[in-house]
Design an enzyme around this catalytic site. Sequence first.
Site, short mmCIF file in Angstrom:
data_model
loop_
_atom_site.label_atom_id
_atom_site.label_comp_id
_atom_site.label_asym_id
_atom_site.label_seq_id
_atom_site.Cartn_x
_atom_site.Cartn_y
_atom_site.Cartn_z
N LYS A 67 -75.09 17.33 -5.69
CA LYS A 67 -75.83 16.06 -5.70
C LYS A 67 -75.33 15.15 -6.83
CE LYS A 67 -79.42 18.21 -8.52
NZ LYS A 67 -80.57 19.13 -8.45
N ARG B 53 -93.51 19.43 -7.76
CA ARG B 53 -92.72 18.33 -7.20
C ARG B 53 -92.78 18.49 -5.69
NH1 ARG B 53 -86.70 17.97 -9.57
NH2 ARG B 53 -86.39 19.52 -7.97
N TYR C 158 -72.31 -5.35 -32.88
CA TYR C 158 -73.62 -5.99 -32.71
C TYR C 158 -74.63 -5.44 -33.71
CZ TYR C 158 -72.26 -7.62 -28.00
OH TYR C 158 -71.66 -8.22 -26.93
N MET D 63 -71.15 -2.17 -24.43
CA MET D 63 -71.12 -1.76 -23.02
C MET D 63 -69.81 -1.04 -22.69
SD MET D 63 -71.72 -4.08 -19.62
CE MET D 63 -73.37 -4.62 -20.08
C1 LIG Z 1 -80.47 20.37 -9.04
C2 LIG Z 1 -81.07 21.57 -8.44
C3 LIG Z 1 -80.62 22.85 -8.80
C4 LIG Z 1 -79.62 23.11 -9.90
O1 LIG Z 1 -80.25 23.06 -11.16
P1 LIG Z 1 -79.44 23.43 -12.48
O2 LIG Z 1 -80.44 23.40 -13.55
O3 LIG Z 1 -78.38 22.38 -12.63
O4 LIG Z 1 -78.86 24.78 -12.26
C5 LIG Z 1 -81.14 23.93 -8.09
N1 LIG Z 1 -82.07 23.75 -7.14
C6 LIG Z 1 -82.55 22.55 -6.81
C7 LIG Z 1 -83.58 22.43 -5.74
C8 LIG Z 1 -82.07 21.41 -7.45
O5 LIG Z 1 -82.55 20.20 -7.12
#
Ligand SMILES: *Cc1c(COP(=O)(O)O)cnc(C)c1O
Length: 403
Positions: free
Chosen positions: A34, A145, A299, A347
Amino acid sequence: MWTKVIINIKKFNENLKSIRNRIGKDRLICVPVKSDAYGHGMQQIAEACIKAGVYCLGIAAVSEGVELRKNGIKAPILLFSQPHPDEIPQIINENLTPFISDMEFASILSKQVDETNRKFAEIMGDAAKRTKLPVHIKIDTGMGRIGCRLEDDEYLALARFIDSSTGLKLAGIATHFAVSDSTAKSDIEYTKKQLECFTNAVEAVRAAGIDPGIIHAANSGAIILHPDSWLDMVRPGILLYGCKTAEENEINTHGSLLERAEQIKKLSEYSVISVEPVMELRSSVSLIKKIKEGESVSYGRSWTADKDTYIGILPVGYADGLPRLASNKWQITINGEKFPVIGRICMNQCCVDLGADPKVKRWDEAVIFGSGAENAAALAEVTSTIPYEITCNAGKRVQKVFI
Ligand SMILES: *Cc1c(COP(=O)(O)O)cnc(C)c1O
């Protein structure tokens, strides 16, 4: 611009091996790719995963799955976030595997799969094979969640619904930990409690005569600290990208003597994980110039020279992955030597103090963060965030070079 992130696929593969050694050869691995693989480049990381025998990939957005499929990834793809109903056609077309948290979404999804199959059969006639969309039930055991709550056995109703539906196939059941990377006693207990609730729920599904599919829970923290949670599949993210958010031996300092002995024994059955950062953010010294005592830099005039010195200006700033909060707090490595970041990080530019008699030359390469002491985790520490945010941000704008 010369600033770039170096993505070391060899290190990624070694990290994967280290995790594989720890969890044993029979468990499956799901690699979260992701957010552009935490800034490391989704497609390249996905390809490395497939080559290395990873079972499936994890994404946060349907669009990520569409892109992976377009680029030839055929492995199962788990969708970690709750999609919008408008995205269902893409989920079906690309055969993505969503997490199911509730009956409303399960039934919308099931109907649309049935409808798609019906239309397909209209065109194809008898040759049309009914296909089921694989889904995983997500149970909220304390993350708070997505996922269905444990009360009222909603997961069981979901399992029954999916099992008897014509459109969906129960391919797995998952949960997610809230504090699995913490060695605090109360957090260890919280994680154990989450795991217990989860395995009880899975047992209830089995007892109802339903095959639960792949059972999975462990993120990076749980891979390091909670061997009981590895189950059928693990989901290591940040650990694979080379950041160890906990150490195996830290857990031993908690609990009663007996509890500790038990923990030590359990953890010592497995190899200790060693990982190295996969990402390095590099730039170069694009200009060197003299600054006189009393003159300020950048800055806000937050830094003033207390003696005549030379400063180096680098074309890297907060939009390129060097957080503004690191102003006057971080060090940049040039030719193996560290130089303090002075004045506000802009930036797309920042400055370092090279001293009165600099050996550094114009165009020399500079490491903003990478391996060793100057890694993403250390940069996260000084900017009050987590390494995940550091690598995600660095990967956004800057050119990636894969080695
Ligand atoms: C992002 C995620 C992980 C990985 O988490 P890490 O802490 O990076 O190992 C595992 N399971 C789900 C559902 C996630 O969203």
